[in-house]
Design a protein around this motif. Structure first.
Motif, PDB file in Angstrom:
ATOM      1  N   MET A 184      -5.750  19.147  -7.079  1.00 44.16           N
ATOM      2  CA  MET A 184      -6.073  17.758  -7.428  1.00 44.16           C
ATOM      3  C   MET A 184      -4.860  16.837  -7.357  1.00 44.16           C
ATOM      4  N   SER A 185      -3.692  17.360  -7.738  1.00 45.33           N
ATOM      5  CA  SER A 185      -2.536  16.489  -7.926  1.00 45.33           C
ATOM      6  C   SER A 185      -2.186  15.648  -6.681  1.00 45.33           C
ATOM      7  N   PRO A 186      -1.990  16.240  -5.490  1.00 47.95           N
ATOM      8  CA  PRO A 186      -1.669  15.376  -4.333  1.00 47.95           C
ATOM      9  C   PRO A 186      -2.812  14.436  -3.952  1.00 47.95           C
ATOM     10  N   LEU A 191      -2.113  11.720  -1.426  1.00 48.96           N
ATOM     11  CA  LEU A 191      -1.386  12.585  -0.485  1.00 48.96           C
ATOM     12  C   LEU A 191      -2.208  13.822  -0.139  1.00 48.96           C
ATOM     13  N   GLY A 192      -3.502  13.739  -0.403  1.00 46.80           N
ATOM     14  CA  GLY A 192      -4.351  14.911  -0.198  1.00 46.80           C
ATOM     15  C   GLY A 192      -4.628  15.170   1.275  1.00 46.80           C
ATOM     16  N   ALA A 193      -4.720  16.447   1.619  1.00 43.60           N
ATOM     17  CA  ALA A 193      -5.082  16.835   2.978  1.00 43.60           C
ATOM     18  C   ALA A 193      -5.520  18.292   2.942  1.00 43.60           C
ATOM     19  N   GLU A 238     -14.025  21.513   2.983  1.00 41.37           N
ATOM     20  CA  GLU A 238     -15.109  21.114   2.085  1.00 41.37           C
ATOM     21  C   GLU A 238     -14.602  21.021   0.639  1.00 41.37           C
ATOM     22  N   LEU A 239     -13.807  22.004   0.235  1.00 47.22           N
ATOM     23  CA  LEU A 239     -13.245  22.004  -1.115  1.00 47.22           C
ATOM     24  C   LEU A 239     -12.403  20.743  -1.329  1.00 47.22           C
ATOM     25  N   THR A 240     -11.530  20.460  -0.368  1.00 49.89           N
ATOM     26  CA  THR A 240     -10.646  19.286  -0.477  1.00 49.89           C
ATOM     27  C   THR A 240     -11.484  18.007  -0.538  1.00 49.89           C
ATOM     28  N   ASN A 255      -4.633  17.358   8.486  1.00 45.21           N
ATOM     29  CA  ASN A 255      -4.428  18.646   7.788  1.00 45.21           C
ATOM     30  C   ASN A 255      -2.936  19.001   7.769  1.00 45.21           C
ATOM     31  N   ILE A 256      -2.511  19.675   6.703  1.00 49.63           N
ATOM     32  CA  ILE A 256      -1.106  20.126   6.652  1.00 49.63           C
ATOM     33  C   ILE A 256      -0.981  21.367   7.527  1.00 49.63           C
ATOM     34  N   PRO A 257      -0.152  21.285   8.569  1.00 46.24           N
ATOM     35  CA  PRO A 257      -0.088  22.432   9.483  1.00 46.24           C
ATOM     36  C   PRO A 257       0.522  23.669   8.830  1.00 46.24           C
ATOM     37  N   GLU A 258       0.186  24.811   9.423  1.00 46.27           N
ATOM     38  CA  GLU A 258       0.631  26.081   8.845  1.00 46.27           C
ATOM     39  C   GLU A 258       2.158  26.172   8.755  1.00 46.27           C
TER      40      GLU A 258
END
Ligand SMILES: NC(=O)c1ccc[n+]([C@@H]2O[C@H](COP(=O)([O-])OP(=O)(O)OC[C@H]3O[C@@H](n4cnc5c(N)ncnc54)[C@H](OP(=O)(O)O)[C@@H]3O)[C@@H](O)[C@H]2O)c1
Length: 304
Positions: A184-186, A191-193, A238-240, A255-258
């Motif tokens: 949740m925080s980002p 800053l969520g992804a 889906e979760l995000t 998306n944040i890459p690996e």
């Protein structure tokens, strides 16, 4: 059964705190083992005892009147996986079980069952498989091998004649601790992804259902291995998205890459990137009823 005395290890953690609260409210007496002397409280129905599985120390008074043990102890996997951390993640689990077992054996304590936490990390990373408890394989990943040894440490209890139960727990969703506040925080801060490709399966369980599941196993004396996940796992994207929806925040970053996760988290990125789509049918067929079958109502409840 009301009045029964339970011995719980790892009782001061996320799952343990919720379980202990529930057991006390239901009229059980709870004895618990802790590695932190500062966490010991002594009340009539709620008593702490010191142990340190690393050096074989245990206050054997904790076994008085105990028939069933619930084992939740283990060093957190949410830490950078240095060599020392990896050793402690494994040994904290195997040594805790070994010490319980050798103590029961040496003192002939009349314990009849041990219900232990395990984890869905035992199943190999796969975006296509749908895992039930009959699946036998493991892989060479760190988590899979840790969980295999952890479950293996239950075998000596069977030799002593105890019923053993392993609950392969998925990602526990709780309002205050564990994965949910971290995800949740980002998002809260715009800053969520989604992580990695975002199509990895995440098999989750609401903390209230997990507590009920432990009680169900305890009260119906179920034996064997059971997945402890809600019946509807979701993919990471889906979760995000559902968390962002609850928080009423947009998700506009890619998306944040690996490789970024590798730099940020090292090998521990496996927690975010590994995919395990896990089936809940066995515990449902045994009669367990989930309150939270789908993720959205679970998040609504936890994030209200
Ligand atoms: N939370 C999840 O999403 C999740 C998912 C799958 C599996 N699980 C498993 O379920 C169990 C409970 O999870 P949790 O989230 O409640 O864990 P947690 O919050 O990290 O608590 C685990 C407890 O284990 C004890 N512990 C820590 N290091 C230890 C050591 N070296 N030796 C003995 N005990 C030690 C601690 O109790 P004291 O300090 O009182 O000794 C701690 O409170 C864990 O074994 C975990 O691996 C959790």
């Amino acid at each position: 059964m009301m009045g029964q005395i339970l011995l719980i290890t790892g009782a001061t953690g996320l799952v343990g705190k919720a379980l202990v609260k529930h057991c006390l409210a239901e009229g059980y007496t709870v004895h618990y083992l802790t590695t932190r002397k500062s966490k010991i409280i002594t009340q009539k129905h709620h008593k702490g005892f010191y142990w340190n599985p690393q050096n074989n120390t245990i206050d054997t008074a904790c076994f008085e009147g105990v028939e069933v043990i619930v084992n939740l102890a283990g060093a957190s996997i949410a830490q950078r996986w240095s060599k020392a951390a990896k050793a402690s993640i494994l040994s904290s689990r195997t040594e805790a079980l070994a010490l319980l077992c050798s103590t029961i054996k040496a003192h002939k304590f009349p314990v009849t069952q041990i219900i232990s936490a395990s984890a869905i990390g035992i199943y190999p990373d796969s975006k296509t498989r749908y895992y039930d408890e009959k699946f036998q394989g493991t892989d060479a990943s760190f988590l899979s091998s840790v969980v295999k040894s952890w479950e293996g440490s239950l075998k000596p209890f069977q030799t002593l004649g105890l019923k053993t139960t392993a609950l392969r727990i998925g990602i526990v969703l709780d309002s205050n601790e564990g994965a949910l506040p971290k995800i949740m925080s980002p998002i809260k801060h715009y800053l969520g992804a989604a992580l990695g490709t975002g199509d990895q399966w995440q098999s989750w369980i609401h903390i209230d259902d997990l507590v009920q599941l432990f009680m169900f196993v305890l009260e119906s004396k179920l034996e064997g291995v059971y997945n402890a996940v809600a019946p509807n796992p979701v993919q990471q994207t889906e979760l995000t998205k559902l968390i962002a929806k609850q928080l009423q925040r947009p998700l506009f970053l890619p998306n944040i890459p690996e490789f970024v996760l590798r730099l940020m988290l090292g090998e521990m990125r496996a927690i975010a990137l590994e995919s395990q789509r896990v089936c809940a049918s066995k515990i449902q067929d045994a009669g367990f009823k989930f309150e939270f079958l789908e993720l959205e109502p679970a998040l609504e409840d936890l994030m209200a």
